[in-house]
Design an enzyme around this catalytic site. Sequence first.
Site, PDB file in Angstrom:
ATOM      1  N   HIS A   1       4.346   4.179  15.228  1.00 48.21           N
ATOM      2  CA  HIS A   1       3.026   3.596  15.492  1.00 48.21           C
ATOM      3  C   HIS A   1       3.208   2.196  16.083  1.00 48.21           C
ATOM      4  O   HIS A   1       3.772   1.329  15.441  1.00 48.21           O
ATOM      5  CB  HIS A   1       2.196   3.536  14.208  1.00 48.21           C
ATOM      6  CG  HIS A   1       1.576   4.851  13.853  1.00 48.21           C
ATOM      7  ND1 HIS A   1       0.340   4.964  13.254  1.00 48.21           N
ATOM      8  CD2 HIS A   1       2.011   6.116  14.037  1.00 48.21           C
ATOM      9  CE1 HIS A   1       0.048   6.239  13.082  1.00 48.21           C
ATOM     10  NE2 HIS A   1       1.050   6.958  13.541  1.00 48.21           N
TER      11      HIS A   1
ATOM     12  N   TYR B   1      -7.874   0.018   9.101  1.00 44.57           N
ATOM     13  CA  TYR B   1      -8.204  -0.746   7.891  1.00 44.57           C
ATOM     14  C   TYR B   1      -9.592  -1.337   8.126  1.00 44.57           C
ATOM     15  O   TYR B   1      -9.752  -2.175   9.009  1.00 44.57           O
ATOM     16  CB  TYR B   1      -7.225  -1.891   7.681  1.00 44.57           C
ATOM     17  CG  TYR B   1      -5.800  -1.493   7.346  1.00 44.57           C
ATOM     18  CD1 TYR B   1      -4.904  -1.072   8.340  1.00 44.57           C
ATOM     19  CD2 TYR B   1      -5.328  -1.567   6.035  1.00 44.57           C
ATOM     20  CE1 TYR B   1      -3.588  -0.735   8.028  1.00 44.57           C
ATOM     21  CE2 TYR B   1      -4.010  -1.234   5.714  1.00 44.57           C
ATOM     22  CZ  TYR B   1      -3.153  -0.814   6.711  1.00 44.57           C
ATOM     23  OH  TYR B   1      -1.856  -0.484   6.400  1.00 44.57           O
TER      24      TYR B   1
ATOM     25  N   PRO C   1      -1.690  -2.408  -2.074  1.00 44.77           N
ATOM     26  CA  PRO C   1      -1.192  -1.574  -0.967  1.00 44.77           C
ATOM     27  C   PRO C   1      -1.717  -1.962   0.418  1.00 44.77           C
ATOM     28  O   PRO C   1      -1.275  -1.388   1.417  1.00 44.77           O
ATOM     29  CB  PRO C   1      -1.683  -0.166  -1.340  1.00 44.77           C
ATOM     30  CG  PRO C   1      -2.824  -0.385  -2.255  1.00 44.77           C
ATOM     31  CD  PRO C   1      -2.568  -1.649  -2.974  1.00 44.77           C
TER      32      PRO C   1
ATOM     33  N   LYS D   1       3.454  -2.782   1.860  1.00 46.56           N
ATOM     34  CA  LYS D   1       4.732  -3.469   1.653  1.00 46.56           C
ATOM     35  C   LYS D   1       5.550  -2.979   0.461  1.00 46.56           C
ATOM     36  O   LYS D   1       6.724  -3.338   0.335  1.00 46.56           O
ATOM     37  CB  LYS D   1       4.479  -4.982   1.474  1.00 46.56           C
ATOM     38  CG  LYS D   1       3.989  -5.666   2.736  1.00 46.56           C
ATOM     39  CD  LYS D   1       5.094  -5.782   3.767  1.00 46.56           C
ATOM     40  CE  LYS D   1       4.612  -6.192   5.126  1.00 46.56           C
ATOM     41  NZ  LYS D   1       4.929  -5.220   6.185  1.00 46.56           N
TER      42      LYS D   1
ATOM     43  N   TYR E   1       3.049  -7.443   9.451  1.00 51.53           N
ATOM     44  CA  TYR E   1       2.865  -6.001   9.251  1.00 51.53           C
ATOM     45  C   TYR E   1       4.143  -5.227   9.576  1.00 51.53           C
ATOM     46  O   TYR E   1       4.525  -4.312   8.835  1.00 51.53           O
ATOM     47  CB  TYR E   1       1.684  -5.481  10.083  1.00 51.53           C
ATOM     48  CG  TYR E   1       1.242  -4.106   9.635  1.00 51.53           C
ATOM     49  CD1 TYR E   1       0.368  -3.943   8.559  1.00 51.53           C
ATOM     50  CD2 TYR E   1       1.728  -2.962  10.264  1.00 51.53           C
ATOM     51  CE1 TYR E   1      -0.011  -2.691   8.117  1.00 51.53           C
ATOM     52  CE2 TYR E   1       1.355  -1.695   9.825  1.00 51.53           C
ATOM     53  CZ  TYR E   1       0.482  -1.566   8.754  1.00 51.53           C
ATOM     54  OH  TYR E   1       0.113  -0.316   8.309  1.00 51.53           O
TER      55      TYR E   1
HETATM   56  C1  PHB Z   1      -0.772   5.437   2.899  1.00 49.03           C
HETATM   57  O1  PHB Z   1      -0.647   6.169   3.897  1.00 49.03           O
HETATM   58  O2  PHB Z   1      -0.795   5.908   1.761  1.00 49.03           O
HETATM   59  C2  PHB Z   1      -0.917   3.983   3.115  1.00 49.03           C
HETATM   60  C3  PHB Z   1      -0.739   3.461   4.386  1.00 49.03           C
HETATM   61  C4  PHB Z   1      -0.896   2.116   4.596  1.00 49.03           C
HETATM   62  C5  PHB Z   1      -1.234   1.278   3.550  1.00 49.03           C
HETATM   63  C6  PHB Z   1      -1.384   1.791   2.279  1.00 49.03           C
HETATM   64  C7  PHB Z   1      -1.230   3.151   2.045  1.00 49.03           C
HETATM   65  O3  PHB Z   1      -1.422  -0.045   3.790  1.00 49.03           O
END
Ligand code: PHB
Length: 394
Positions: A72, A201, A293, A297, A385
């Site tokens: 990505h 997000y 989450p 990280k 990130y």
């Molecule tokens: C997930 O795919 O579970 C996931 C991805 C990104 C995040 C948190 C969880 O920031």
Amino acid sequence: MKTKVAIIGAGPSGLLLGQLLQNAGIDNIILERQSGSYVLSRIRAGVLEQGTVNLMREAGISDRMDSEGLIHDGIELVFDGRRVRIDLKELTGGSSVLVYGQTEVTRDLMDARDASGGTTIYEVANVQLHDVNGSAPYVTFEKDGETTRLDCDYIAGCDGFHGVSRKAIPAEVLTHFERVYPFGWLGLLSDTPPANEELIYAHHERGFVLCSQRSITRSRYYLQVPLTERIDSWSDDRFWEELKRRLPKEVAENIVIGPSLEKSIAPLRSYVVEPMQYGKLFLVGDAAHIVPPTGAKGLNLAASDVKALYEILKLVYRDGRTELLARYSQISLRRVWKAERFSWFMTNLLHEFSDRDAFDKRMQRTDFHYYTTSEAGLKTIAENYVGLPYEPIE
Ligand code: PHB
Ligand code: APR
């Protein structure tokens, strides 16, 4: 029983450390409280930094990850319905992340351990650490009703937040830093194609949403929910409806709904313990720190701890450089705190905090506007990130 490094816990930290040590010819034994299948049933995040990918390659466990992982080059952030793409690759001069589930990472690590003949003892009980500050540490554990003593040079505490390793350090030695957030994430996994090619997000006044994925046919979505929420009150229909409500119209229209494979609520927490070493005991991964989450990280920090400890142990066993052992905690903690900062920042930026007053809400919106319209702001988000660099051992 005797080994060089006793590893407590067969999560990603313990298995990755075990594999790297195994490849370097440093004997180790992993002790795990649960069964292997239980460990694999835990659904966790799925975004790997380049450093984590490199470490998996170094450990020789990258075939499936390289063929099935999705590269990505960007993520999207949303606030007040405005979509902003963070072009990770462009903003960082070429870095990206790999979407590959932690469950798959763990499966690959377990398979590699089996193939290398490394010992993992599953379903052990009453693990206790002894003389960790002395010259001859050892671990005792029960398996099938029998108690065994495992003598070792060093102990790696890879047993997660609720493990026993951290508790083996005298309380007066440790300082704990913690932030508990007043909400959790309700996650749903389904075999439906993701709504968007990249992760989204999104802040919404009804609460944060994350659109994530495991593959081009498997989606993972999260909704911010109050901590008091019970999973039973969330039917799949209710989840999908609420998800669509919190997303921009054109994204909501792309959501493909389907039955949930898994649904769970996880609280959000920031936590760090200092120091991460005491005598012959080294805390690694979730045993020493937890991140919310939002920055993806958790696993990546576990990997950078593993890298630091592995590099040090290699020099200790190869060149007798025991003075390096005292550097583990400081080296790890500098990177840990930066990831804690980013995860806390992303959490504050994108969630709805019911106790925030009008001034705080304007600040949150302004933060979003500033970070997503300034080149410096965008670069700050992007470089964090994709993952900050690892510090060399010397
Ligand atoms: C997930 O795919 O579970 C996931 C991805 C990104 C995040 C948190 C969880 O920031
Ligand atoms: N004895 C033996 N094993 C134990 C004990 C114990 N007393 N307590 C816990 N364990 C095991 C757990 O069953 C688990 O399998 O230690 C393992 C710890 O694994 P994780 O919690 O996955 O922690 P870690 O390996 O550091 O992985 C960090 O995984 O939890 C996520 O968000 C976290 O992504 C991050 C990554």
